[in-house]
Design a protein around this motif. Sequence first.
Motif, short mmCIF file in Angstrom:
data_model
loop_
_atom_site.label_atom_id
_atom_site.label_comp_id
_atom_site.label_asym_id
_atom_site.label_seq_id
_atom_site.Cartn_x
_atom_site.Cartn_y
_atom_site.Cartn_z
N GLY A 5 42.97 44.14 31.91
CA GLY A 5 41.87 43.57 31.14
C GLY A 5 40.52 44.20 31.45
N PHE A 6 40.53 45.42 31.97
CA PHE A 6 39.30 46.08 32.42
C PHE A 6 38.24 46.14 31.32
N ILE A 7 37.02 45.74 31.66
CA ILE A 7 35.87 45.87 30.76
C ILE A 7 34.91 46.93 31.28
N ARG A 8 34.46 46.76 32.53
CA ARG A 8 33.55 47.74 33.13
C ARG A 8 33.55 47.53 34.65
N ALA A 9 33.01 48.53 35.33
CA ALA A 9 32.85 48.45 36.79
C ALA A 9 31.37 48.57 37.11
#
Length: 366
Positions: free
Chosen positions: A318-322
């Motif tokens: 579910g990665f959006i941003r780091a």
Amino acid sequence: MGFRCGIVGLPNVGKSTLFNALTETAAAQAANYPFCTIEPNVGRVAVPDPRLDKIAAIAKSAQEIETQIEFVDIAGLVRGASKGEGLGNQFLANIREVDAIVHVLRCFEGGDVTHVEGRIDPIADADTVETELMLADLESLERRVPNLVKKAQQGDKEAKIEASVLGQALDLLRDSKPARLTKPKDHEEANALRRAQLLTAKPVLYACNVDEADAAAGNALSQRVFEKAAAEGAKGVVISAAIEAEIATLPPDERDAFLVDLGLHETGLNRMIHTSYELLGLITFYTAGPKEARAWTVHRGAKAPEAAGEIHTDFERGFIRAETIAYDDYLKYGGETGAKDAGKMRAEGKDYVVQDGDVLLIRFNV
């Protein structure tokens, strides 16, 4: 991710003594006769990380969790292992399961430890082990490659990739060279070579076991090993199993002074870990908060979603941003809030390549 290093070598070169010292256990019986290690002993140790200490102090974290390295003490090898001599079959199977090989070589004269072949020659020792590994790989590929070539000629795309890269490895082995010198032409061939689990494709770190007097600078024997390592794209490190064993018995607050007295700046374990990281192309990133500060390991070149996946598979899916802060900026500005106020916290997307020392806060949605 942690990683596994298999400690190998001829019998009686100090493998089990080193293993016991590195893991601060007595799980492996160290004795002056071959095959005292019958089953591979496994020990996990935390990777020393001064950067994590500083991050935890700034974040006021309740605990620190280091990344881990796993050492596997593998039974001693003798000539004929590729044909099952001694504990050969077990030895070869155990090596297939590790990420890298720590090859312990005897680089000290004298003493009451009997060398299994009656002489002190670390290059000959290295060649003995390497030859057995190459013979095992050669036998395997001589069976596999002809079948892959036939399938490739029939239009099997995957077989064509495997036949190309494993054929190159086979040519190297026939020329008495290890498979790690194979040069895959693309990512697909690199994956095919990795899947083949060739013994001589494993990265190698030569650990030169020296007397205490030579622990700081090495000696003529270890210098020969370093020259060999440089010629074949491997790495070398000087270590004294005797010193490491003594350090393991000392209270932590006495170890630095003990090292200084010997002219050493760090333990052999630290040197082995740093060199192993270089050998395997590994970097460390961090997460930090009031609950914990933690170190994580990924391969150099890993992108942000892959790093997120090391923390939890849901983070990668579910990665959006780091939200990213460089280590130096984290220290300079006193943590997350200060870095953010100074404009040093960056929002990085899926294509961001994680850098060594990054402090990450992963945003995700599942």
